[in-house]
Design a protein around this motif. Structure first.
Motif, PDB file in Angstrom:
ATOM      1  N   UNK A  13       0.801  -1.039   0.139  1.00  0.00           N
ATOM      2  CA  UNK A  13      -0.230  -0.432  -0.744  1.00  0.00           C
ATOM      3  C   UNK A  13       0.457   1.318   0.101  1.00  0.00           C
ATOM      4  N   UNK A  14       1.820   1.052   0.255  1.00  0.00           N
ATOM      5  CA  UNK A  14       3.174   2.149   0.109  1.00  0.00           C
ATOM      6  C   UNK A  14       3.804   2.326  -0.816  1.00  0.00           C
ATOM      7  N   UNK A  15       3.978   1.257  -2.633  1.00  0.00           N
ATOM      8  CA  UNK A  15       4.512   1.441  -3.668  1.00  0.00           C
ATOM      9  C   UNK A  15       3.836   2.783  -4.366  1.00  0.00           C
ATOM     10  N   UNK A  16       4.452   2.297  -5.409  1.00  0.00           N
ATOM     11  CA  UNK A  16       4.090   4.156  -5.864  1.00  0.00           C
ATOM     12  C   UNK A  16       3.213   4.092  -7.364  1.00  0.00           C
ATOM     13  N   UNK A  17       3.011   2.706  -7.399  1.00  0.00           N
ATOM     14  CA  UNK A  17       1.630   2.618  -8.159  1.00  0.00           C
ATOM     15  C   UNK A  17       0.207   2.334  -7.746  1.00  0.00           C
ATOM     16  N   UNK A  18       0.061   1.673  -6.423  1.00  0.00           N
ATOM     17  CA  UNK A  18      -0.809   2.078  -5.763  1.00  0.00           C
ATOM     18  C   UNK A  18      -0.603   3.305  -5.223  1.00  0.00           C
ATOM     19  N   UNK A  19      -0.101   4.469  -5.234  1.00  0.00           N
ATOM     20  CA  UNK A  19      -0.118   5.969  -4.866  1.00  0.00           C
ATOM     21  C   UNK A  19      -0.856   6.409  -6.420  1.00  0.00           C
ATOM     22  N   UNK A  20      -0.419   6.178  -7.632  1.00  0.00           N
ATOM     23  CA  UNK A  20      -0.582   6.317  -8.768  1.00  0.00           C
ATOM     24  C   UNK A  20      -1.706   6.383  -8.571  1.00  0.00           C
ATOM     25  N   UNK A  21      -2.337   5.413  -8.369  1.00  0.00           N
ATOM     26  CA  UNK A  21      -3.565   4.825  -8.725  1.00  0.00           C
ATOM     27  C   UNK A  21      -4.665   5.928  -8.313  1.00  0.00           C
TER      28      UNK A  21
END
Length: 309
Positions: A13-21
């Motif tokens: 939940x702290x990844x760049x892809x989750x934040x981007x989504x």
């Protein structure tokens, strides 16, 4: 899509892809405090209710494994399991939307369906928050490689996880020779995306027919098995390429571990298609060759020979 999303402190939940989504769909992320399990008591209580009322009543549940000393061959859950993923998913949806949804909730003093109807009457349907499974949404949810990019070649395209992916627009691209961002479909290794000339291009693998429908996990098993066999022949460094893997796939088709993972992927394929609404239409169709039926043998037309004595 919700306006706020509560998550725990898991690394995913702290990844760049989750934040981007979340940023793309204007969703605010809120993290649960550390060492505060009561913050997730609502969803955890729902999991516990489903487990006690449904899962523990199904044949093959793992309650008996808590006390392994009392476990015998006759009550071993592994020998009693009969539920496949599609059938279990259908029954789980029926329990959630037809059974649990109509039972009176002790905290609401009404059923969850009645509470939902009241909420829709007060706040409306919120149609502006609806998100469809479009090509853009699928691209945002796809993972990428360890480096996040791949070098673009005019002839072979990009290399992702040992496979060559190409698109016709790559031949005249100005990004040839540069590293471009890439993503791939984890449930179908025949599809990938590359960000070329300011747009995401859907690419197909060079050995499309051999990797169509194969998941990322199954592909990792294939590559690891191939590398292990080549190391036994004295090769310290193994280079993965499409033609070599295409030949290797024919040799390991009967491996037990590979077939087991293939069976699991096929069980989840129907559920993913139901979530997306329909199968991908841009995949090239595979022609089906019909075998010609043999003509019936007419015994009256056979020549007769004299009996040998």
């Amino acid at each position: 899509m919700p306006q706020e999303c509560f998550v725990d402190r898991g690394p995913e939940f702290g990844s760049v892809y989750f934040e981007t989504l979340l940023t793309r769909f204007f969703i605010t992320k809120k993290e649960r405090p550390a060492r505060q399990p009561r913050m997730g008591s609502v969803i955890e209580r729902l999991f516990g209710t489903v487990t006690t009322q449904l899962l523990h009543q199904l044949l093959g549940n793992t309650q008996a494994t808590k006390k392994s000393r009392l476990l015998t061959r006759e009550v071993d859950p592994k020998r009693l399991a009969v539920w496949t993923l599609p059938r279990f998913s259908a029954r789980l949806c029926q329990y959630v939307y037809e059974v649990y949804d109509q039972m009176e909730h002790p905290a609401l003093f009404m059923s969850p369906r009645e509470a939902f109807a009241q909420g829709m009457k007060l706040a409306g349907m919120r149609t502006h928050c609806l998100t469809h499974y479009t090509e853009e949404f699928l691209q945002l949810t796809c993972p990428t490689t360890r480096t996040g990019c791949a070098k673009l070649d005019r002839r072979h395209g990009v290399i992702i996880n040992g496979l060559h992916y190409h698109h016709p627009l790559m031949n005249e691209s100005e990004d040839v020779g540069k590293c471009v961002p890439v993503r791939y479909e984890p449930f179908n290794m025949a599809r990938a995306y590359a960000f070329v000339d300011g747009q995401w291009l859907p690419c197909t693998a060079d050995i499309f027919l051999l990797v169509e429908g194969r998941s990322e996990r199954e592909w990792e098993l294939i590559v690891d098995e191939m590398r292990g066999q080549q190391r036994q022949h004295g090769k310290n460094r193994v280079t993965v390429n499409g033609p070599l893997l295409a030949q290797f796939l024919e040799e390991v088709a009967t491996e037990e571990q590979l077939l087991l993972q293939r069976q699991r992927d096929l069980e989840g394929q129907s559920i993913r298609e139901a979530i997306e609404g329909s199968a991908q239409k841009d995949s090239p169709a595979i022609p089906v060759v019909q075998e010609e039926e043999d003509d019936e043998l007419d015994l009256t037309t056979l020549p007769q020979y004299e009996e040998y004595r």
